[in-house]
Scaffold this motif. Structure first.
Motif, PDB file in Angstrom:
ATOM      1  N   ASP A   1     -59.373 -26.921  47.624  1.00  0.00           N
ATOM      2  CA  ASP A   1     -60.562 -26.083  47.530  1.00  0.00           C
ATOM      3  C   ASP A   1     -61.862 -26.869  47.568  1.00  0.00           C
ATOM      4  O   ASP A   1     -62.929 -26.320  47.327  1.00  0.00           O
ATOM      5  CB  ASP A   1     -60.513 -25.224  46.267  1.00  0.00           C
ATOM      6  CG  ASP A   1     -60.439 -26.051  44.985  1.00  0.00           C
ATOM      7  OD1 ASP A   1     -60.060 -27.245  45.059  1.00  0.00           O
ATOM      8  OD2 ASP A   1     -60.740 -25.512  43.909  1.00  0.00           O
ATOM      9  N   PHE A   2     -61.799 -28.157  47.899  1.00  0.00           N
ATOM     10  CA  PHE A   2     -63.031 -28.906  48.118  1.00  0.00           C
ATOM     11  C   PHE A   2     -63.623 -28.526  49.476  1.00  0.00           C
ATOM     12  O   PHE A   2     -62.918 -27.963  50.331  1.00  0.00           O
ATOM     13  CB  PHE A   2     -62.762 -30.416  48.085  1.00  0.00           C
ATOM     14  CG  PHE A   2     -62.405 -30.940  46.720  1.00  0.00           C
ATOM     15  CD1 PHE A   2     -63.243 -30.724  45.635  1.00  0.00           C
ATOM     16  CD2 PHE A   2     -61.239 -31.665  46.533  1.00  0.00           C
ATOM     17  CE1 PHE A   2     -62.917 -31.213  44.387  1.00  0.00           C
ATOM     18  CE2 PHE A   2     -60.912 -32.159  45.282  1.00  0.00           C
ATOM     19  CZ  PHE A   2     -61.749 -31.926  44.207  1.00  0.00           C
ATOM     20  N   PRO A   3     -64.912 -28.808  49.719  1.00  0.00           N
ATOM     21  CA  PRO A   3     -65.489 -28.505  51.035  1.00  0.00           C
ATOM     22  C   PRO A   3     -64.687 -29.171  52.147  1.00  0.00           C
ATOM     23  O   PRO A   3     -64.440 -30.371  52.121  1.00  0.00           O
ATOM     24  CB  PRO A   3     -66.902 -29.112  50.938  1.00  0.00           C
ATOM     25  CG  PRO A   3     -67.230 -29.049  49.483  1.00  0.00           C
ATOM     26  CD  PRO A   3     -65.926 -29.328  48.772  1.00  0.00           C
ATOM     27  N   GLY A   4     -64.245 -28.351  53.091  1.00  0.00           N
ATOM     28  CA  GLY A   4     -63.421 -28.856  54.188  1.00  0.00           C
ATOM     29  C   GLY A   4     -61.940 -28.886  53.889  1.00  0.00           C
ATOM     30  O   GLY A   4     -61.140 -29.202  54.770  1.00  0.00           O
ATOM     31  N   GLY A   5     -61.543 -28.585  52.642  1.00  0.00           N
ATOM     32  CA  GLY A   5     -60.127 -28.540  52.302  1.00  0.00           C
ATOM     33  C   GLY A   5     -59.438 -27.384  52.998  1.00  0.00           C
ATOM     34  O   GLY A   5     -60.058 -26.370  53.321  1.00  0.00           O
ATOM     35  N   ASP A   6     -58.138 -27.523  53.235  1.00  0.00           N
ATOM     36  CA  ASP A   6     -57.412 -26.507  53.988  1.00  0.00           C
ATOM     37  C   ASP A   6     -55.943 -26.557  53.590  1.00  0.00           C
ATOM     38  O   ASP A   6     -55.265 -27.555  53.842  1.00  0.00           O
ATOM     39  CB  ASP A   6     -57.574 -26.761  55.485  1.00  0.00           C
ATOM     40  CG  ASP A   6     -56.991 -25.657  56.345  1.00  0.00           C
ATOM     41  OD1 ASP A   6     -55.778 -25.443  56.280  1.00  0.00           O
ATOM     42  OD2 ASP A   6     -57.762 -25.014  57.093  1.00  0.00           O
ATOM     43  N   ALA A   7     -55.448 -25.481  52.979  1.00  0.00           N
ATOM     44  CA  ALA A   7     -54.072 -25.462  52.494  1.00  0.00           C
ATOM     45  C   ALA A   7     -53.061 -25.535  53.631  1.00  0.00           C
ATOM     46  O   ALA A   7     -51.996 -26.153  53.490  1.00  0.00           O
ATOM     47  CB  ALA A   7     -53.831 -24.204  51.663  1.00  0.00           C
ATOM     48  N   THR A   8     -53.374 -24.933  54.767  1.00  0.00           N
ATOM     49  CA  THR A   8     -52.467 -24.996  55.902  1.00  0.00           C
ATOM     50  C   THR A   8     -52.347 -26.421  56.427  1.00  0.00           C
ATOM     51  O   THR A   8     -51.249 -26.917  56.701  1.00  0.00           O
ATOM     52  CB  THR A   8     -52.945 -24.069  57.036  1.00  0.00           C
ATOM     53  OG1 THR A   8     -52.963 -22.719  56.549  1.00  0.00           O
ATOM     54  CG2 THR A   8     -52.020 -24.154  58.240  1.00  0.00           C
ATOM     55  N   GLN A   9     -53.485 -27.091  56.535  1.00  0.00           N
ATOM     56  CA  GLN A   9     -53.454 -28.494  56.948  1.00  0.00           C
ATOM     57  C   GLN A   9     -52.689 -29.344  55.946  1.00  0.00           C
ATOM     58  O   GLN A   9     -51.936 -30.255  56.329  1.00  0.00           O
ATOM     59  CB  GLN A   9     -54.873 -29.036  57.099  1.00  0.00           C
ATOM     60  CG  GLN A   9     -55.586 -28.622  58.374  1.00  0.00           C
ATOM     61  CD  GLN A   9     -56.889 -29.398  58.544  1.00  0.00           C
ATOM     62  OE1 GLN A   9     -57.533 -29.786  57.572  1.00  0.00           O
ATOM     63  NE2 GLN A   9     -57.268 -29.626  59.785  1.00  0.00           N
TER      64      GLN A   9
END
Length: 211
Positions: free
Chosen positions: A179-187
């Motif tokens: 959930d940080f800026p640019g974070g992505d659970a799918t990635q």
């Protein structure tokens, strides 16, 4: 360079941040890399210290190692990096993934860094591209992009050892937050699959061991 050799890995645990830093070296040449060194920070006084990093440096010097690299797996939100201080003590080139530029660009306005800050990674000695090959002594090393926690997360494969940063934690804790800026659970999921697809004899070294 030897692809399959096994490096010697020494861990250093910082209880204040539950961070694990590492010194990894080639026993044949005694060339070494430092991974994710911690700079102590006292929030109440706003002061920094080098107690944790000094233990690491003392060990490097006691083992008569030559440090070639100081490797950051990502931009850390839970501790300050001691990389510049370590470099001043034992040498080495500070390196991180090339996508750090994206993280710097995202955080520059959030922290009001001003026009003198340049989000181009110039504060590092080297920016690794995905799958870039380098060496630690006679050991083949490779940078593996593992985005998700942040866009710039990168793992370092040195011989049969892989330093995964915050992509994976210990089994009873799970994975990193996304959930940080640019974070992505799918990635992050895809990055974890990339790590788990490595050969079965691969040793994984995490950046944290939370209580």
């Amino acid at each position: 360079m030897s692809k399959s050799a096994s490096p010697v890995v020494q861990a250093f645990f910082d209880p204040a941040t539950a961070t694990v830093s590492y010194v990894v070296h080639d026993p044949a040449t005694r060339r070494a890399a430092v991974v994710d060194p911690v700079l102590d920070f006292d929030a109440k006084s706003g002061r920094t210290g080098t107690h944790s990093a000094q233990a690491l440096v003392d060990w490097v010097q006691a083992q008569a190692l030559q440090v070639d690299w100081i490797l950051e797996t990502h931009a850390h939100a839970d501790h300050l990096s001691a990389a510049p201080w370590v470099r001043a003590q034992v040498g080495g080139r500070i390196a991180i993934g090339a996508a750090i530029r994206r993280v710097q660009a995202a955080f520059a306005p959030l922290f009001n860094l001003g026009p003198d800050f340049h989000p181009d990674g110039r504060d590092f000695d080297h920016l690794f591209e995905d799958d870039e090959v380098f060496a630690v002594g006679e050991l083949t090393a490779r940078a593996l992009a593992v985005p998700g926690h942040t866009p710039a997360d990168i793992a370092f494969q040195i011989g049969d050892a892989v330093f995964v940063g915050d992509t994976l934690f210990m089994p009873d804790v799970g994975t990193a937050r996304a959930d940080f800026p640019g974070g992505d659970a799918t990635q992050l999921y895809r990055s974890i699959q990339r790590l788990l697809a490595l050969p079965a004899e691969t040793r994984l070294f995490v950046c944290h061991d939370y209580p």
